[in-house]
Design a protein around this motif. Structure first.
Motif, PDB file in Angstrom:
ATOM      1  N   LEU A  13       4.615  10.308  -6.703  1.00 30.94           N
ATOM      2  CA  LEU A  13       5.734  10.575  -7.613  1.00 30.94           C
ATOM      3  C   LEU A  13       5.230  10.775  -9.034  1.00 30.94           C
ATOM      4  N   ASP A  14       4.256   9.976  -9.434  1.00 28.60           N
ATOM      5  CA  ASP A  14       3.697  10.086 -10.779  1.00 28.60           C
ATOM      6  C   ASP A  14       2.977  11.422 -10.976  1.00 28.60           C
ATOM      7  N   VAL A  15       2.239  11.857  -9.971  1.00 34.95           N
ATOM      8  CA  VAL A  15       1.523  13.133 -10.066  1.00 34.95           C
ATOM      9  C   VAL A  15       2.511  14.303 -10.119  1.00 34.95           C
ATOM     10  N   ILE A  16       3.448  14.327  -9.196  1.00 35.88           N
ATOM     11  CA  ILE A  16       4.406  15.437  -9.135  1.00 35.88           C
ATOM     12  C   ILE A  16       5.322  15.414 -10.361  1.00 35.88           C
TER      13      ILE A  16
ATOM     14  N   MET B 117       0.818  -1.179   0.000  1.00 31.58           N
ATOM     15  CA  MET B 117       0.000   0.000   0.000  1.00 31.58           C
ATOM     16  C   MET B 117       0.876   1.262   0.000  1.00 31.58           C
ATOM     17  N   LEU B 118       1.918   1.296   0.844  1.00 35.25           N
ATOM     18  CA  LEU B 118       2.793   2.460   0.885  1.00 35.25           C
ATOM     19  C   LEU B 118       3.493   2.682  -0.442  1.00 35.25           C
ATOM     20  N   TYR B 119       3.888   1.583  -1.097  1.00 35.95           N
ATOM     21  CA  TYR B 119       4.520   1.717  -2.410  1.00 35.95           C
ATOM     22  C   TYR B 119       3.548   2.350  -3.404  1.00 35.95           C
ATOM     23  N   GLN B 120       2.289   1.913  -3.382  1.00 39.50           N
ATOM     24  CA  GLN B 120       1.291   2.471  -4.306  1.00 39.50           C
ATOM     25  C   GLN B 120       1.079   3.957  -4.066  1.00 39.50           C
ATOM     26  N   ILE B 121       1.016   4.358  -2.810  1.00 35.60           N
ATOM     27  CA  ILE B 121       0.827   5.772  -2.482  1.00 35.60           C
ATOM     28  C   ILE B 121       2.034   6.580  -2.944  1.00 35.60           C
ATOM     29  N   ALA B 122       3.233   6.099  -2.616  1.00 32.93           N
ATOM     30  CA  ALA B 122       4.452   6.816  -3.007  1.00 32.93           C
ATOM     31  C   ALA B 122       4.587   6.877  -4.527  1.00 32.93           C
ATOM     32  N   SER B 123       4.292   5.778  -5.195  1.00 31.95           N
ATOM     33  CA  SER B 123       4.370   5.740  -6.647  1.00 31.95           C
ATOM     34  C   SER B 123       3.371   6.703  -7.279  1.00 31.95           C
ATOM     35  N   PHE B 124       2.164   6.741  -6.730  1.00 34.21           N
ATOM     36  CA  PHE B 124       1.140   7.648  -7.225  1.00 34.21           C
ATOM     37  C   PHE B 124       1.575   9.105  -7.058  1.00 34.21           C
TER      38      PHE B 124
ATOM     39  N   LEU C 177      13.656   7.018  -8.179  1.00 35.25           N
ATOM     40  CA  LEU C 177      12.992   6.894  -6.876  1.00 35.25           C
ATOM     41  C   LEU C 177      12.061   5.686  -6.828  1.00 35.25           C
ATOM     42  N   VAL C 178      11.339   5.431  -7.910  1.00 35.43           N
ATOM     43  CA  VAL C 178      10.461   4.257  -7.952  1.00 35.43           C
ATOM     44  C   VAL C 178      11.286   2.977  -7.851  1.00 35.43           C
ATOM     45  N   LEU C 179      12.404   2.920  -8.586  1.00 38.45           N
ATOM     46  CA  LEU C 179      13.252   1.723  -8.521  1.00 38.45           C
ATOM     47  C   LEU C 179      13.860   1.550  -7.136  1.00 38.45           C
TER      48      LEU C 179
ATOM     49  N   LEU D 206      13.668  10.967 -15.105  1.00 32.77           N
ATOM     50  CA  LEU D 206      14.769  10.137 -14.610  1.00 32.77           C
ATOM     51  C   LEU D 206      14.731  10.040 -13.089  1.00 32.77           C
ATOM     52  N   VAL D 207      14.589  11.171 -12.427  1.00 31.95           N
ATOM     53  CA  VAL D 207      14.525  11.178 -10.964  1.00 31.95           C
ATOM     54  C   VAL D 207      13.306  10.397 -10.486  1.00 31.95           C
ATOM     55  N   GLN D 208      12.186  10.581 -11.161  1.00 30.63           N
ATOM     56  CA  GLN D 208      10.969   9.863 -10.769  1.00 30.63           C
ATOM     57  C   GLN D 208      11.194   8.352 -10.834  1.00 30.63           C
TER      58      GLN D 208
END
Length: 182
Positions: free
Chosen positions: A10-13, A1-8, A81-83, A76-78
């Protein structure tokens, strides 16, 4: 769940800043004035990144390469961070492809958003500085489609046709990305 929130998040920003950088590049290519609310927003979102890059990277003709490089750096930064969140060490080799497909997705998504706003504003017949900016950004993309799609009952269906084509492009991009990363 935390990964999904963080990924979301990061994707928005990342998508917002990347889209603003690409919009800055496109507005300069189309010679759209930045002295309007859209231009002010684009500058506010991108100056911190583009202006330092502009000191190092010179424009190539009408192409503001620093805006394009800025958009690529944000992607690239996004993805880095996801990886890091995933702990996917094997995926680092795919990072350039992820950035390239990310840029393409943001560009197509941004164009979809512009087309939706353009269509709604054309229905409402609003005259505002924003409507003029949106029109100047959309017209060059719609021009080739308008040659083939006639008015139907006085209604211009070219934005609808372009929206369908852009959705097809998103599907193709998704499949290309999946096939390249296998």
């Amino acid at each position: 769940m935390l990964y999904q929130i963080a990924s979301f998040l990061l994707d928005v920003i990342g998508g917002l800043i990347t889209g603003a950088c690409l919009l800055r590049l496109y507005m300069q290519l189309q010679r759209v004035s930045f002295s309007n609310p859209v231009g002010g927003l684009v500058f506010a979102l991108t100056d911190w990144l583009v202006m330092p890059l502009r000191k190092v990277i010179t424009p190539v003709g009408r192409w503001d390469v620093s805006s394009l490089i800025g958009a690529a750096l944000v992607q690239l930064v996004q993805y880095v961070l996801v990886l890091l969140l995933l702990g996917a060490a094997a995926a680092w080799a795919w990072l350039p492809w992820m950035v390239l497909f990310g840029l393409a997705r943001v560009a197509v998504s941004g164009l979809i958003g512009l087309m939706i706003v353009y269509a709604v504003m054309s229905w409402l017949q609003t005259r505002s500085p924003i409507a003029d900016v949106i029109g100047r950004l959309c017209e060059p993309v719609l021009r080739p489609i308008k040659r083939f799609v006639p008015l139907v009952g006085g209604i211009d269906l070219s934005p609808l046709v372009l929206l369908v084509l852009l959705q097809v492009a998103m599907i193709v991009l998704g499949h290309l990305q999946a096939s390249v990363m296998r």
